[in-house]
Motif scaffolding. Structure first.
Motif, mmCIF file in Angstrom:
data_model
loop_
_atom_site.group_PDB
_atom_site.id
_atom_site.type_symbol
_atom_site.label_atom_id
_atom_site.label_comp_id
_atom_site.label_asym_id
_atom_site.label_seq_id
_atom_site.Cartn_x
_atom_site.Cartn_y
_atom_site.Cartn_z
ATOM 1 N N MET A 123 3.887 -1.099 -4.888
ATOM 2 C CA MET A 123 2.727 -0.276 -5.224
ATOM 3 C C MET A 123 3.172 0.869 -6.119
ATOM 4 S SD MET A 123 -0.135 1.664 -2.828
ATOM 5 C CE MET A 123 1.010 2.607 -1.815
ATOM 6 N N VAL A 124 2.408 1.094 -7.186
ATOM 7 C CA VAL A 124 2.587 2.280 -8.028
ATOM 8 C C VAL A 124 1.331 3.109 -7.842
ATOM 9 C CG1 VAL A 124 3.131 3.169 -10.310
ATOM 10 C CG2 VAL A 124 3.859 0.848 -9.684
ATOM 11 N N ILE A 125 1.515 4.354 -7.435
ATOM 12 C CA ILE A 125 0.376 5.180 -7.026
ATOM 13 C C ILE A 125 0.431 6.540 -7.708
ATOM 14 C CG2 ILE A 125 1.652 5.887 -4.961
ATOM 15 C CD1 ILE A 125 -1.031 6.151 -3.506
ATOM 16 N N GLY A 126 -0.737 7.065 -8.040
ATOM 17 C CA GLY A 126 -0.803 8.340 -8.735
ATOM 18 C C GLY A 126 -0.566 9.532 -7.826
ATOM 19 N N HIS A 127 0.049 10.541 -8.408
ATOM 20 C CA HIS A 127 0.226 11.833 -7.736
ATOM 21 C C HIS A 127 -0.573 12.852 -8.536
ATOM 22 C CE1 HIS A 127 2.864 15.618 -7.161
ATOM 23 N NE2 HIS A 127 1.920 15.576 -6.244
ATOM 24 N N ARG A 128 -1.604 13.437 -7.881
ATOM 25 C CA ARG A 128 -2.525 14.314 -8.592
ATOM 26 C C ARG A 128 -1.973 15.730 -8.702
ATOM 27 N NH1 ARG A 128 -7.524 12.423 -4.921
ATOM 28 N NH2 ARG A 128 -5.836 12.565 -3.405
ATOM 29 N N ALA A 129 -1.139 15.951 -9.680
ATOM 30 C CA ALA A 129 -0.570 17.280 -9.914
ATOM 31 C C ALA A 129 -1.574 18.114 -10.718
ATOM 32 C CB ALA A 129 0.739 17.153 -10.684
ATOM 33 N N GLY A 130 -1.811 19.338 -10.285
ATOM 34 C CA GLY A 130 -2.733 20.212 -11.000
ATOM 35 C C GLY A 130 -4.152 19.683 -11.035
ATOM 36 N N PHE A 148 -5.998 5.865 -7.485
ATOM 37 C CA PHE A 148 -5.366 5.400 -8.726
ATOM 38 C C PHE A 148 -4.081 4.710 -8.301
ATOM 39 C CE2 PHE A 148 -3.467 5.594 -12.941
ATOM 40 C CZ PHE A 148 -4.549 5.619 -13.807
ATOM 41 N N ARG A 149 -4.213 3.418 -7.942
ATOM 42 C CA ARG A 149 -3.073 2.702 -7.369
ATOM 43 C C ARG A 149 -3.081 1.246 -7.813
ATOM 44 N NH1 ARG A 149 -3.416 3.578 -1.242
ATOM 45 N NH2 ARG A 149 -3.893 5.692 -1.892
ATOM 46 N N LEU A 150 -1.898 0.766 -8.165
ATOM 47 C CA LEU A 150 -1.706 -0.616 -8.581
ATOM 48 C C LEU A 150 -0.846 -1.312 -7.540
ATOM 49 C CD1 LEU A 150 -1.960 -2.845 -10.798
ATOM 50 C CD2 LEU A 150 0.191 -1.955 -11.735
ATOM 51 N N MET A 151 -1.341 -2.422 -6.988
ATOM 52 C CA MET A 151 -0.660 -3.092 -5.876
ATOM 53 C C MET A 151 -0.453 -4.570 -6.165
ATOM 54 S SD MET A 151 -2.963 -1.209 -2.955
ATOM 55 C CE MET A 151 -4.403 -1.359 -4.021
ATOM 56 N N GLU A 152 0.728 -5.053 -5.818
ATOM 57 C CA GLU A 152 1.016 -6.483 -5.914
ATOM 58 C C GLU A 152 0.221 -7.190 -4.820
ATOM 59 O OE1 GLU A 152 2.594 -10.316 -5.520
ATOM 60 O OE2 GLU A 152 2.868 -8.802 -3.953
ATOM 61 N N ALA A 153 -0.471 -8.266 -5.177
ATOM 62 C CA ALA A 153 -1.470 -8.855 -4.289
ATOM 63 C C ALA A 153 -0.892 -9.390 -2.981
ATOM 64 C CB ALA A 153 -2.221 -9.973 -5.024
ATOM 65 N N LYS A 154 0.234 -10.072 -3.022
ATOM 66 C CA LYS A 154 0.784 -10.670 -1.805
ATOM 67 C C LYS A 154 1.162 -9.607 -0.786
ATOM 68 C CE LYS A 154 2.516 -14.861 -4.054
ATOM 69 N NZ LYS A 154 3.712 -15.653 -4.425
ATOM 70 N N VAL A 155 1.746 -8.515 -1.253
ATOM 71 C CA VAL A 155 2.129 -7.426 -0.350
ATOM 72 C C VAL A 155 0.879 -6.741 0.200
ATOM 73 C CG1 VAL A 155 3.382 -5.239 -0.141
ATOM 74 C CG2 VAL A 155 4.324 -7.093 -1.543
ATOM 75 N N LEU A 156 -0.103 -6.517 -0.661
ATOM 76 C CA LEU A 156 -1.361 -5.910 -0.220
ATOM 77 C C LEU A 156 -2.008 -6.762 0.864
ATOM 78 C CD1 LEU A 156 -3.743 -3.934 -0.401
ATOM 79 C CD2 LEU A 156 -4.609 -5.297 -2.329
ATOM 80 N N LYS A 157 -2.062 -8.055 0.649
ATOM 81 C CA LYS A 157 -2.680 -8.952 1.630
ATOM 82 C C LYS A 157 -1.982 -8.859 2.978
ATOM 83 C CE LYS A 157 -4.033 -13.766 2.394
ATOM 84 N NZ LYS A 157 -4.061 -15.137 1.826
ATOM 85 N N ASP A 158 -0.667 -8.807 2.971
ATOM 86 C CA ASP A 158 0.105 -8.714 4.201
ATOM 87 C C ASP A 158 -0.155 -7.388 4.915
ATOM 88 O OD1 ASP A 158 2.024 -9.774 6.064
ATOM 89 O OD2 ASP A 158 3.490 -8.364 5.242
#
Length: 239
Positions: free
Chosen positions: A117-124, A157-167
């Motif tokens: 997973m790549v996820i956003g960090h809301r700085a400022g 704001f997150r991008l997830m690989e489907a197989k890992v997300l499903k698990d």
């Protein structure tokens, strides 16, 4: 060939929804491979869904979906399951209030094979005290209840690989209100590969902010009870 499903929940967003579609549609159009922009109307009382239906006539990769009102978390879960059921390789989630920037998606996409997973960090971030308060409180609760550190647990704001997300979804209760928060916890608890990247977070671009302090305390009280129950299930991961 990677198929991306962008999942966006929407509730009473008639002021923003055209801009949101026009912003995000080029992403799935560029990636191709039968990628889709899925916008889930959460039982809106305005013209959000009819606007989406009209736009879909000229945008074949736009999938408007409507469902009875269930809240943001339940709608996000609905979208994740919809994407997985339709063969997505990657699932990206953002919101329909125009606070995030499309151009910041592409650095996430470039890292998709390196992380679960790549996820956003809301700085400022620029969206007001109440929402900042929620994020800081959730970060503390996650630390106390789950003994994990999450930089920004509820970022839309997150991008997830489907197989890992499903698990990971099997640990999330059906229609859970803080679904993104608990997913962030699960990824951390299972020591999966997560990358936080700073993102811009603008003020809402139109419509009305539905969050107020009364709702925050109500959600927080219920979340504490739910988190304790979920933590019992997650402890089995460590054993």
């Amino acid at each position: 060939m990677d198929k991306l499903y962008i999942v966006i929940p929407a509730y009473n967003e008639e002021e923003n929804i055209k801009d949101v579609v026009n912003d995000w549609y080029p992403v799935v159009d560029k990636i191709g491979n039968d990628s889709k922009l899925v916008i889930i109307d959460d039982g809106s009382k305005d013209s959000t869904y009819s606007i989406l239906q009209e736009m879909a006539k000229e945008k074949p990769a736009l999938l408007p979906v409507t469902k009875p009102n269930g809240g943001h978390g339940a709608t996000v879960l609905y979208g994740y399951n919809f994407a997985l059921e339709n063969g997505a390789d990657y699932v990206f989630q953002t919101d329909s209030d125009g606070q995030t920037l499309v151009e910041e998606f592409w650095p996430f996409w470039e890292k998709r094979e390196q992380f679960d997973m790549v996820i956003g960090h809301r700085a400022g971030r620029q969206d007001g005290f109440s929402r900042k308060f929620v994020t800081k409180t959730l970060k503390l609760v996650c630390r106390i209840c789950f003994h994990v550190k999450v930089t920004d647990a509820n970022t839309p704001f997150r991008l997830m690989e489907a197989k890992v997300l499903k698990d990971n979804l099997k640990y999330v209760p059906e229609n859970f209100n803080l679904s993104n928060v608990i997913l962030s916890v699960i990824y951390a608890k299972r020591k999966q590969k997560v990358q936080y990247m700073p993102i811009t977070f603008r003020p809402r671009q139109g419509g009305v902010n539905s969050i107020n302090m009364k709702k925050i305390f109500k959600i927080g009280k219920q979340a504490w009870k739910d988190f304790r129950q979920i933590n019992k299930s997650l402890k089995q991961i460590e054993e």
